[in-house]
Design an enzyme around this catalytic site. Structure first.
Site, PDB file in Angstrom:
ATOM      1  N   LYS A  50       0.844  -1.205   0.000  1.00  0.00           N
ATOM      2  CA  LYS A  50       0.000   0.000   0.000  1.00  0.00           C
ATOM      3  C   LYS A  50       0.877   1.251   0.000  1.00  0.00           C
ATOM      4  O   LYS A  50       0.588   2.231  -0.686  1.00  0.00           O
ATOM      5  CB  LYS A  50      -0.936  -0.026   1.217  1.00  0.00           C
ATOM      6  N   GLN A  53      -4.099  -1.640   9.811  1.00  0.00           N
ATOM      7  CA  GLN A  53      -4.101  -2.946   9.148  1.00  0.00           C
ATOM      8  C   GLN A  53      -4.716  -4.025  10.055  1.00  0.00           C
ATOM      9  O   GLN A  53      -4.326  -4.172  11.207  1.00  0.00           O
ATOM     10  CB  GLN A  53      -2.660  -3.338   8.775  1.00  0.00           C
ATOM     11  N   ASP A 104     -10.762   2.995   4.637  1.00  0.00           N
ATOM     12  CA  ASP A 104     -11.176   1.597   4.498  1.00  0.00           C
ATOM     13  C   ASP A 104     -12.703   1.470   4.539  1.00  0.00           C
ATOM     14  O   ASP A 104     -13.240   0.382   4.296  1.00  0.00           O
ATOM     15  CB  ASP A 104     -10.572   0.744   5.628  1.00  0.00           C
TER      16      ASP A 104
END
Ligand SMILES: NC(=O)c1ccc[n+]([C@@H]2O[C@H](COP(=O)([O-])OP(=O)(O)OC[C@H]3O[C@@H](n4cnc5c(N)ncnc54)[C@H](OP(=O)(O)O)[C@@H]3O)[C@@H](O)[C@H]2O)c1
Length: 293
Positions: free
Chosen positions: A53, A97, A120
């Protein structure tokens, strides 16, 4: 002829468009978007995902702010770090994460992220905005599936769509995005009786289960569009939830595994980070550009 969607190519197009829009934003005097990534613990797969990412951010001209915490970090330390990034104007998006170490409450941690920086799309605020048809940041993998369906020109308005899997991460937001596109949506899960029968009437089948080869040829009607979200590590390598070779001849459109849905997640993360930056501090002519990608 079945269209086998090249997710890598579509992802590359989206990433290039994001990079162009970022460069244009900076040219107009706006700040480069910034993505903060938080990695708690030493899970090797998570470290690989976060590194990918960050690389993708660098390629798109998005600044990245990375912070690692030890596997035994107390919740307060993680929450303080999120508060710090929430307050930092250089940070447009925050990604924590998953999975987190078991002593941490993922819901508490994720919901500490400001909804304006929730790239997200997993906070309760983002979920609520999606479910009530308001604009907002959408979860990256289902958003990526929508881009693939658009790329393949699969009609959704009035189509029958079946989503197999009802996770918060994928299945539920996928259902909402399809509904918003005016599909008639059915969701299957582990208690569904005869999912094959449910799928047989579908124009679009989206599988996100984690069972290799679950969707067989006789589940699919001729001409259906098949999106395989599953990623399963088997002795044959990475496979999806769809028995690809069997299903290909029946499908009008299908995604392979690997190389289908997978590459879209990072592309949509970059897009969300750009959107968050524009929402937080629009540059006059750039307003709404991310929505066009
Ligand atoms: N970037 C990407 O490409 C990406 C992103 C996300 C996920 N994935 C992959 O997608 C798959 C699903 O991920 P997830 O996070 O949604 O998984 P998950 O949280 O484990 O959810 C799996 C879902 O499948 C349902 N299910 C299990 N067995 C079933 C069966 N035999 N028939 C019908 N439904 C069944 C479960 O039902 P219940 O709710 O009843 O338990 C659950 O809703 C995994 O392979 C994952 O690696 C890929």
């Amino acid at each position: 002829m079945t269209l086998i969607i090249d997710g890598k190519a579509v992802s590359a197009q989206v990433r290039a468009l994001v990079a162009d829009e970022v460069a244009e934003r900076v040219r107009r005097g706006g700040a480069a978007p910034g993505l903060a990534t938080i990695l708690v613990g030493d899970d090797p797969a998570s470290a690989i995902y976060v590194a990918a990412k960050r690389r993708a951010c660098a390629e798109a001209g998005i600044e990245s702010f990375h912070h690692e915490l030890t596997a035994d970090a107390p919740a307060d330390e993680v929450l303080e770090l999120i508060d710090h990034f929430n307050a930092d104007h250089a940070v447009s998006g925050i990604l924590c994460q998953l999975p987190l170490p078991p002593h941490l409450d993922s819901d508490e941690i994720i919901n500490r992220i400001s909804p304006d920086k929730d790239v997200d799309g997993l906070t309760i605020a983002s979920v609520g905005r999606l479910a009530s048809g308001m604009s907002g940041l959408r979860p990256c993998t289902p958003a990526g599936v929508m881009l693939l369906l658009a790329h393949a020109e699969v009609p959704l308005a009035g189509a029958r769509a079946v989503v197999i899997g009802r996770s918060n991460l994928f299945g539920k937001p996928m259902v909402q995005l399809l509904l918003a596109a005016n599909a008639t949506v059915t969701i299957c899960h582990s208690a569904t009786q005869d999912p094959a029968d449910v799928c047989r009437s579908a124009d679009v089948v989206i599988a996100a289960v984690g069972v290799p080869g679950l969707v067989r040829r006789d589940w699919i009607k001729d001409g259906a569009a098949i999106i395989d979200v599953g990623i399963n590590r088997t002795s044959d390598g990475l496979t999806g939830d769809v028995a690809f070779d069997e299903v290909v001849p029946r499908a009008s459109v299908i995604t392979p595994v690997p190389g289908g849905v997978g590459p879209m997640t990072i592309a949509c993360l970059l897009r969300n980070t750009l959107t968050a930056a524009e929402e937080a501090s629009p540059t006059p002519a750039a307003v709404g550009t991310a929505a066009r990608i």
